[in-house]
Design a protein around this motif. Structure first.
Motif, PDB file in Angstrom:
ATOM      1  N   ILE A   3      46.558   1.292  -4.966  1.00 41.49           N
ATOM      2  CA  ILE A   3      47.740   1.875  -5.609  1.00 41.49           C
ATOM      3  C   ILE A   3      48.148   0.969  -6.759  1.00 41.49           C
ATOM      4  O   ILE A   3      48.423  -0.214  -6.568  1.00 41.49           O
ATOM      5  CB  ILE A   3      48.899   2.031  -4.615  1.00 41.49           C
ATOM      6  CG1 ILE A   3      48.481   2.982  -3.478  1.00 41.49           C
ATOM      7  CG2 ILE A   3      50.133   2.558  -5.329  1.00 41.49           C
ATOM      8  CD1 ILE A   3      49.532   3.128  -2.405  1.00 41.49           C
ATOM      9  N   LYS A   5      50.757   0.364 -10.003  1.00 49.05           N
ATOM     10  CA  LYS A   5      52.049   0.721 -10.555  1.00 49.05           C
ATOM     11  C   LYS A   5      52.175   0.117 -11.948  1.00 49.05           C
ATOM     12  O   LYS A   5      51.924  -1.069 -12.136  1.00 49.05           O
ATOM     13  CB  LYS A   5      53.181   0.220  -9.651  1.00 49.05           C
ATOM     14  CG  LYS A   5      53.163   0.852  -8.255  1.00 49.05           C
ATOM     15  CD  LYS A   5      54.313   0.343  -7.399  1.00 49.05           C
ATOM     16  CE  LYS A   5      54.280   0.984  -6.019  1.00 49.05           C
ATOM     17  NZ  LYS A   5      55.402   0.513  -5.163  1.00 49.05           N
ATOM     18  N   GLU A  64      50.764   5.139 -10.584  1.00 52.16           N
ATOM     19  CA  GLU A  64      52.199   5.428 -10.545  1.00 52.16           C
ATOM     20  C   GLU A  64      52.835   4.834 -11.804  1.00 52.16           C
ATOM     21  O   GLU A  64      52.884   3.618 -11.965  1.00 52.16           O
ATOM     22  CB  GLU A  64      52.822   4.821  -9.287  1.00 52.16           C
ATOM     23  CG  GLU A  64      54.257   5.248  -9.046  1.00 52.16           C
ATOM     24  CD  GLU A  64      54.805   4.660  -7.762  1.00 52.16           C
ATOM     25  OE1 GLU A  64      55.444   3.585  -7.845  1.00 52.16           O
ATOM     26  OE2 GLU A  64      54.576   5.256  -6.688  1.00 52.16           O
ATOM     27  N   SER A  66      55.869   4.668 -14.890  1.00 55.66           N
ATOM     28  CA  SER A  66      57.265   4.906 -15.252  1.00 55.66           C
ATOM     29  C   SER A  66      57.533   4.280 -16.614  1.00 55.66           C
ATOM     30  O   SER A  66      56.874   3.324 -17.013  1.00 55.66           O
ATOM     31  CB  SER A  66      58.224   4.323 -14.212  1.00 55.66           C
ATOM     32  OG  SER A  66      58.079   2.915 -14.137  1.00 55.66           O
ATOM     33  N   LYS A  72      59.297   8.104 -11.811  1.00 54.14           N
ATOM     34  CA  LYS A  72      57.885   7.792 -11.644  1.00 54.14           C
ATOM     35  C   LYS A  72      57.058   9.076 -11.743  1.00 54.14           C
ATOM     36  O   LYS A  72      57.486  10.137 -11.293  1.00 54.14           O
ATOM     37  CB  LYS A  72      57.638   7.105 -10.306  1.00 54.14           C
ATOM     38  CG  LYS A  72      58.266   5.728 -10.204  1.00 54.14           C
ATOM     39  CD  LYS A  72      57.995   5.107  -8.855  1.00 54.14           C
ATOM     40  CE  LYS A  72      58.522   3.682  -8.786  1.00 54.14           C
ATOM     41  NZ  LYS A  72      59.980   3.618  -8.999  1.00 54.14           N
ATOM     42  N   GLN A  73      55.897   8.965 -12.338  1.00 57.71           N
ATOM     43  CA  GLN A  73      55.006  10.108 -12.475  1.00 57.71           C
ATOM     44  C   GLN A  73      53.567   9.669 -12.263  1.00 57.71           C
ATOM     45  O   GLN A  73      53.214   8.500 -12.430  1.00 57.71           O
ATOM     46  CB  GLN A  73      55.174  10.754 -13.851  1.00 57.71           C
ATOM     47  CG  GLN A  73      55.091   9.794 -15.008  1.00 57.71           C
ATOM     48  CD  GLN A  73      55.617  10.400 -16.290  1.00 57.71           C
ATOM     49  OE1 GLN A  73      55.262  11.518 -16.659  1.00 57.71           O
ATOM     50  NE2 GLN A  73      56.477   9.681 -16.982  1.00 57.71           N
ATOM     51  N   LYS A  74      52.737  10.634 -11.879  1.00 60.23           N
ATOM     52  CA  LYS A  74      51.330  10.344 -11.633  1.00 60.23           C
ATOM     53  C   LYS A  74      50.539  10.506 -12.925  1.00 60.23           C
ATOM     54  O   LYS A  74      50.673  11.520 -13.625  1.00 60.23           O
ATOM     55  CB  LYS A  74      50.774  11.285 -10.566  1.00 60.23           C
ATOM     56  CG  LYS A  74      51.388  11.109  -9.193  1.00 60.23           C
ATOM     57  CD  LYS A  74      50.806  12.115  -8.210  1.00 60.23           C
ATOM     58  CE  LYS A  74      51.424  11.975  -6.827  1.00 60.23           C
ATOM     59  NZ  LYS A  74      50.880  12.979  -5.875  1.00 60.23           N
ATOM     60  N   ARG A  96      49.124  12.622 -17.883  1.00 66.38           N
ATOM     61  CA  ARG A  96      49.878  13.060 -16.706  1.00 66.38           C
ATOM     62  C   ARG A  96      49.017  14.006 -15.871  1.00 66.38           C
ATOM     63  O   ARG A  96      48.251  14.811 -16.406  1.00 66.38           O
ATOM     64  CB  ARG A  96      51.157  13.783 -17.135  1.00 66.38           C
ATOM     65  CG  ARG A  96      52.093  12.977 -18.026  1.00 66.38           C
ATOM     66  CD  ARG A  96      53.323  13.794 -18.374  1.00 66.38           C
ATOM     67  NE  ARG A  96      54.196  13.115 -19.313  1.00 66.38           N
ATOM     68  CZ  ARG A  96      54.188  13.328 -20.629  1.00 66.38           C
ATOM     69  NH1 ARG A  96      53.340  14.216 -21.143  1.00 66.38           N
ATOM     70  NH2 ARG A  96      55.023  12.675 -21.422  1.00 66.38           N
TER      71      ARG A  96
END
Length: 218
Positions: A3, A5, A64, A66, A72-74, A96
């Motif tokens: 993951i 970020k 993730e 931002s 937050k968006q993928k 996106r």
């Protein structure tokens, strides 16, 4: 799946001059697009980017994302432009994604068992890895970090094509999205006997020399 970020900052000034100033300030110009929304011009900290791209999975994972601490968006990473001579990231593009639409991505191939295979143990056999990644399409939830390729049983003369790859559930090769076609079924890995390859090359060379000699006599 790892993951990642990423926190970006909005930038107002655009253009080549603005991008140069940002890079001098230790920032990477970024464009975020897709998802039926307008593109956004952003920046990322260059040192953080360098740490992120050290991980191969960053290039084939859902991220993730931002901007200015917002929602937050993928997203997925779609392009990285590097300096031709320096360890500098010049520009990045992120796209996106959403759970309802398939995406097209390049994912790496991880070859397993090559050194322990009969071909790998033989000094007279060469294993030729002709691809290091493949283009796939899938829903974001099915995106693999990599695709494993088992070559532990390879011997001289064995070949593996795109159609032989064992794909995770929900993953399709873009090469076959218009139907399985032999012209699209490229070789991923091949093996050959080194002595045989040298003999063939020598024979071809001798044949070419003999033909040139005949043309000269004529």
């Amino acid at each position: 799946m790892a993951i990642f970020k990423v926190d970006a900052e909005v930038r107002e000034d655009v253009g080549k001059g603005a991008s140069r100033r940002l890079r001098h300030a230790g920032l990477v110009p970024v464009v975020l697009y897709g998802g039926g929304r307008d593109p956004r011009n952003l920046t990322l900290n260059h040192n953080k980017v360098l740490r992120l791209i050290e991980d191969e999975a960053f290039f084939s994972s859902i991220i993730e994302f931002s901007a200015d601490g917002g929602k937050k968006q993928k997203v997925v990473l779609k392009d990285v432009q590097r300096h031709p001579a320096k360890p500098v990231i010049m520009h990045m593009d992120f796209m996106r994604v959403d759970d309802k639409h398939e995406i097209v991505m390049n994912v790496p191939l991880h070859f397993e068992g090559g050194e322990d295979s009969p071909a790998g143990k033989s000094s007279r056999v060469m294993i030729d890895y002709q691809m290091n990644e493949v283009e796939i399409t899938c829903f974001p939830k099915d995106l693999p970090e990599f695709i494993s390729v088992d070559v532990s049983a390879f011997t001289a003369g064995d070949n593996l094509h795109l159609s032989d790859l064992k794909l995770p559930e929900g993953v399709t090769l873009v090469a076959f999205t218009h139907g399985e076609n032999e012209t699209h079924d490229a070789v991923v890995v091949s093996t050959s006997a080194i002595g045989q390859a040298e003999t063939e090359e020598t024979a071809e060379s001798e044949a070419a020399t003999e033909e040139d000699s005949k043309e000269s006599e004529d």
